[in-house]
Design a protein around this motif. Structure first.
Motif, PDB file in Angstrom:
ATOM      1  N   GLU A 106      19.063  28.182  88.365  1.00 13.88           N
ATOM      2  CA  GLU A 106      20.226  27.504  88.931  1.00 13.88           C
ATOM      3  C   GLU A 106      19.825  26.655  90.128  1.00 13.88           C
ATOM      4  OE1 GLU A 106      23.364  31.104  87.982  1.00 13.88           O
ATOM      5  OE2 GLU A 106      22.432  31.007  89.941  1.00 13.88           O
ATOM      6  N   VAL A 107      20.623  25.627  90.381  1.00 12.56           N
ATOM      7  CA  VAL A 107      20.518  24.851  91.614  1.00 12.56           C
ATOM      8  C   VAL A 107      21.884  24.935  92.269  1.00 12.56           C
ATOM      9  CG1 VAL A 107      20.106  22.601  92.654  1.00 12.56           C
ATOM     10  CG2 VAL A 107      18.786  23.285  90.652  1.00 12.56           C
ATOM     11  N   LEU A 108      21.906  25.429  93.505  1.00  8.76           N
ATOM     12  CA  LEU A 108      23.157  25.557  94.249  1.00  8.76           C
ATOM     13  C   LEU A 108      23.514  24.229  94.903  1.00  8.76           C
ATOM     14  CD1 LEU A 108      22.644  29.032  95.978  1.00  8.76           C
ATOM     15  CD2 LEU A 108      23.475  28.499  93.681  1.00  8.76           C
ATOM     16  N   PRO A 109      24.772  24.023  95.269  1.00 12.14           N
ATOM     17  CA  PRO A 109      25.175  22.772  95.923  1.00 12.14           C
ATOM     18  C   PRO A 109      24.375  22.475  97.190  1.00 12.14           C
ATOM     19  CG  PRO A 109      27.116  24.042  95.330  1.00 12.14           C
ATOM     20  CD  PRO A 109      25.912  24.908  95.049  1.00 12.14           C
ATOM     21  N   SER A 110      23.878  23.498  97.847  1.00  9.71           N
ATOM     22  CA  SER A 110      23.090  23.315  99.070  1.00  9.71           C
ATOM     23  C   SER A 110      21.686  22.791  98.776  1.00  9.71           C
ATOM     24  CB  SER A 110      22.977  24.649  99.812  1.00  9.71           C
ATOM     25  OG  SER A 110      22.228  25.574  99.027  1.00  9.71           O
ATOM     26  N   GLY A 111      21.301  22.784  97.497  1.00  7.39           N
ATOM     27  CA  GLY A 111      19.954  22.372  97.107  1.00  7.39           C
ATOM     28  C   GLY A 111      19.022  23.553  96.884  1.00  7.39           C
ATOM     29  N   GLU A 112      19.496  24.764  97.215  1.00  7.13           N
ATOM     30  CA  GLU A 112      18.679  25.967  97.003  1.00  7.13           C
ATOM     31  C   GLU A 112      18.445  26.171  95.508  1.00  7.13           C
ATOM     32  OE1 GLU A 112      18.802  30.788  97.736  1.00  7.13           O
ATOM     33  OE2 GLU A 112      20.398  29.553  98.562  1.00  7.13           O
ATOM     34  N   ILE A 113      17.208  26.506  95.168  1.00  6.42           N
ATOM     35  CA  ILE A 113      16.839  26.746  93.770  1.00  6.42           C
ATOM     36  C   ILE A 113      16.780  28.246  93.531  1.00  6.42           C
ATOM     37  CG2 ILE A 113      15.006  26.489  92.055  1.00  6.42           C
ATOM     38  CD1 ILE A 113      14.313  23.836  93.512  1.00  6.42           C
ATOM     39  N   ILE A 114      17.471  28.691  92.489  1.00  5.96           N
ATOM     40  CA  ILE A 114      17.445  30.085  92.083  1.00  5.96           C
ATOM     41  C   ILE A 114      16.596  30.143  90.818  1.00  5.96           C
ATOM     42  CG2 ILE A 114      18.824  32.083  91.372  1.00  5.96           C
ATOM     43  CD1 ILE A 114      19.476  31.099  94.217  1.00  5.96           C
ATOM     44  N   PRO A 115      15.477  30.858  90.852  1.00  6.51           N
ATOM     45  CA  PRO A 115      14.618  30.909  89.667  1.00  6.51           C
ATOM     46  C   PRO A 115      15.306  31.624  88.507  1.00  6.51           C
ATOM     47  CG  PRO A 115      13.797  32.385  91.375  1.00  6.51           C
ATOM     48  CD  PRO A 115      14.962  31.653  91.953  1.00  6.51           C
ATOM     49  N   PRO A 116      14.825  31.422  87.286  1.00  3.05           N
ATOM     50  CA  PRO A 116      15.410  32.120  86.139  1.00  3.05           C
ATOM     51  C   PRO A 116      15.494  33.621  86.412  1.00  3.05           C
ATOM     52  CG  PRO A 116      13.841  30.508  85.385  1.00  3.05           C
ATOM     53  CD  PRO A 116      13.720  30.562  86.889  1.00  3.05           C
ATOM     54  N   HIS A 117      16.602  34.207  85.977  1.00  4.34           N
ATOM     55  CA  HIS A 117      16.879  35.616  86.247  1.00  4.34           C
ATOM     56  C   HIS A 117      17.763  36.179  85.151  1.00  4.34           C
ATOM     57  CE1 HIS A 117      20.194  33.269  87.792  1.00  4.34           C
ATOM     58  NE2 HIS A 117      20.950  34.330  87.644  1.00  4.34           N
ATOM     59  N   GLY A 151      20.016  21.081  78.294  1.00  2.47           N
ATOM     60  CA  GLY A 151      19.879  22.469  78.704  1.00  2.47           C
ATOM     61  C   GLY A 151      20.486  22.836  80.046  1.00  2.47           C
ATOM     62  N   TRP A 152      21.560  22.142  80.468  1.00  3.61           N
ATOM     63  CA  TRP A 152      22.192  22.491  81.738  1.00  3.61           C
ATOM     64  C   TRP A 152      23.696  22.318  81.671  1.00  3.61           C
ATOM     65  CZ3 TRP A 152      24.921  18.747  84.412  1.00  3.61           C
ATOM     66  CH2 TRP A 152      24.668  17.416  84.059  1.00  3.61           C
ATOM     67  N   SER A 153      24.377  22.973  82.613  1.00  3.68           N
ATOM     68  CA  SER A 153      25.830  22.884  82.743  1.00  3.68           C
ATOM     69  C   SER A 153      26.186  22.795  84.223  1.00  3.68           C
ATOM     70  CB  SER A 153      26.507  24.137  82.176  1.00  3.68           C
ATOM     71  OG  SER A 153      26.220  24.283  80.818  1.00  3.68           O
ATOM     72  N   LEU A 154      27.260  22.086  84.529  1.00  3.72           N
ATOM     73  CA  LEU A 154      27.796  22.026  85.886  1.00  3.72           C
ATOM     74  C   LEU A 154      28.989  22.958  85.937  1.00  3.72           C
ATOM     75  CD1 LEU A 154      28.008  20.847  88.749  1.00  3.72           C
ATOM     76  CD2 LEU A 154      29.446  19.030  87.766  1.00  3.72           C
ATOM     77  N   LEU A 155      28.929  23.918  86.850  1.00  2.00           N
ATOM     78  CA  LEU A 155      30.016  24.873  87.005  1.00  2.00           C
ATOM     79  C   LEU A 155      31.007  24.390  88.055  1.00  2.00           C
ATOM     80  CD1 LEU A 155      27.972  28.204  86.940  1.00  2.00           C
ATOM     81  CD2 LEU A 155      28.920  26.886  85.026  1.00  2.00           C
ATOM     82  N   CYS A 156      32.207  24.930  88.017  1.00  2.00           N
ATOM     83  CA  CYS A 156      33.295  24.533  88.916  1.00  2.00           C
ATOM     84  C   CYS A 156      32.947  24.727  90.394  1.00  2.00           C
ATOM     85  CB  CYS A 156      34.538  25.325  88.562  1.00  2.00           C
ATOM     86  SG  CYS A 156      36.011  24.810  89.412  1.00  2.00           S
ATOM     87  N   ASN A 157      32.072  25.667  90.685  1.00  2.00           N
ATOM     88  CA  ASN A 157      31.696  25.934  92.076  1.00  2.00           C
ATOM     89  C   ASN A 157      30.532  25.049  92.540  1.00  2.00           C
ATOM     90  OD1 ASN A 157      29.674  27.143  90.615  1.00  2.00           O
ATOM     91  ND2 ASN A 157      30.097  29.212  91.316  1.00  2.00           N
ATOM     92  N   GLY A 158      30.143  24.063  91.736  1.00  2.00           N
ATOM     93  CA  GLY A 158      29.097  23.123  92.118  1.00  2.00           C
ATOM     94  C   GLY A 158      27.696  23.542  91.729  1.00  2.00           C
ATOM     95  N   VAL A 159      27.547  24.692  91.103  1.00  2.00           N
ATOM     96  CA  VAL A 159      26.236  25.188  90.674  1.00  2.00           C
ATOM     97  C   VAL A 159      25.833  24.478  89.391  1.00  2.00           C
ATOM     98  CG1 VAL A 159      24.994  27.219  89.815  1.00  2.00           C
ATOM     99  CG2 VAL A 159      26.564  27.447  91.740  1.00  2.00           C
ATOM    100  N   ILE A 160      24.574  24.060  89.323  1.00  2.00           N
ATOM    101  CA  ILE A 160      24.005  23.561  88.072  1.00  2.00           C
ATOM    102  C   ILE A 160      23.255  24.735  87.467  1.00  2.00           C
ATOM    103  CG2 ILE A 160      22.405  21.948  86.989  1.00  2.00           C
ATOM    104  CD1 ILE A 160      22.992  20.042  89.350  1.00  2.00           C
ATOM    105  N   SER A 161      23.670  25.123  86.276  1.00  2.00           N
ATOM    106  CA  SER A 161      23.119  26.288  85.605  1.00  2.00           C
ATOM    107  C   SER A 161      22.285  25.823  84.409  1.00  2.00           C
ATOM    108  CB  SER A 161      24.271  27.178  85.137  1.00  2.00           C
ATOM    109  OG  SER A 161      23.809  28.263  84.401  1.00  2.00           O
ATOM    110  N   PHE A 162      21.058  26.315  84.315  1.00  2.00           N
ATOM    111  CA  PHE A 162      20.161  25.935  83.227  1.00  2.00           C
ATOM    112  C   PHE A 162      20.119  27.014  82.160  1.00  2.00           C
ATOM    113  CE2 PHE A 162      18.853  23.604  86.938  1.00  2.00           C
ATOM    114  CZ  PHE A 162      18.708  22.322  86.448  1.00  2.00           C
ATOM    115  N   GLU A 163      19.816  26.624  80.925  1.00  2.00           N
ATOM    116  CA  GLU A 163      19.822  27.598  79.834  1.00  2.00           C
ATOM    117  C   GLU A 163      18.772  28.691  79.998  1.00  2.00           C
ATOM    118  OE1 GLU A 163      17.203  25.198  76.480  1.00  2.00           O
ATOM    119  OE2 GLU A 163      19.376  25.206  76.317  1.00  2.00           O
ATOM    120  N   ASP A 164      17.753  28.472  80.823  1.00  2.00           N
ATOM    121  CA  ASP A 164      16.759  29.526  81.072  1.00  2.00           C
ATOM    122  C   ASP A 164      17.216  30.480  82.173  1.00  2.00           C
ATOM    123  OD1 ASP A 164      16.383  28.115  83.427  1.00  2.00           O
ATOM    124  OD2 ASP A 164      14.238  27.838  83.159  1.00  2.00           O
ATOM    125  N   THR A 165      18.462  30.347  82.621  1.00  2.00           N
ATOM    126  CA  THR A 165      19.149  31.125  83.662  1.00  2.00           C
ATOM    127  C   THR A 165      18.749  30.729  85.076  1.00  2.00           C
ATOM    128  OG1 THR A 165      17.705  33.083  83.755  1.00  2.00           O
ATOM    129  CG2 THR A 165      19.489  33.103  82.113  1.00  2.00           C
TER     130      THR A 165
END
Length: 69
Positions: free
Chosen positions: A45-56, A29-43
């Motif tokens: 994300e984890v940014l390269p800095s380690g910041e967590i973006i909740p589903p949105h 349920g995840w993908s690695l994007l070219c900009n270093g973001v790990i994107s989850f199927e529930d929307t």
């Protein structure tokens, strides 16, 4: 991180979901994007800095990209 032209939006940009997918793990349920973001199927994300973006709700551009896939 982007090595192609045009470059993908940076991880900090609001349209970061528009970056190209480098690797997909659909079973997990995840993908690695070219900009270093790990994107989850529930929307979430984890940014390269380690910041967590909740589903949105994805951006309009990200929604068009998903619909095209």
């Amino acid at each position: 991180m982007c090595r192609h032209d045009p470059q993908c939006p940076p991880a900090e940009a609001p349209d970061r979901e528009a970056a190209r997918t480098l690797f997909e793990a659909p079973v997990q349920g995840w993908s690695l994007l070219c900009n270093g973001v790990i994107s989850f199927e529930d929307t979430g994300e984890v940014l390269p800095s380690g910041e967590i973006i909740p589903p949105h709700r994805p951006s309009a551009h990200g929604a068009r990209k998903a619909a095209a896939a």
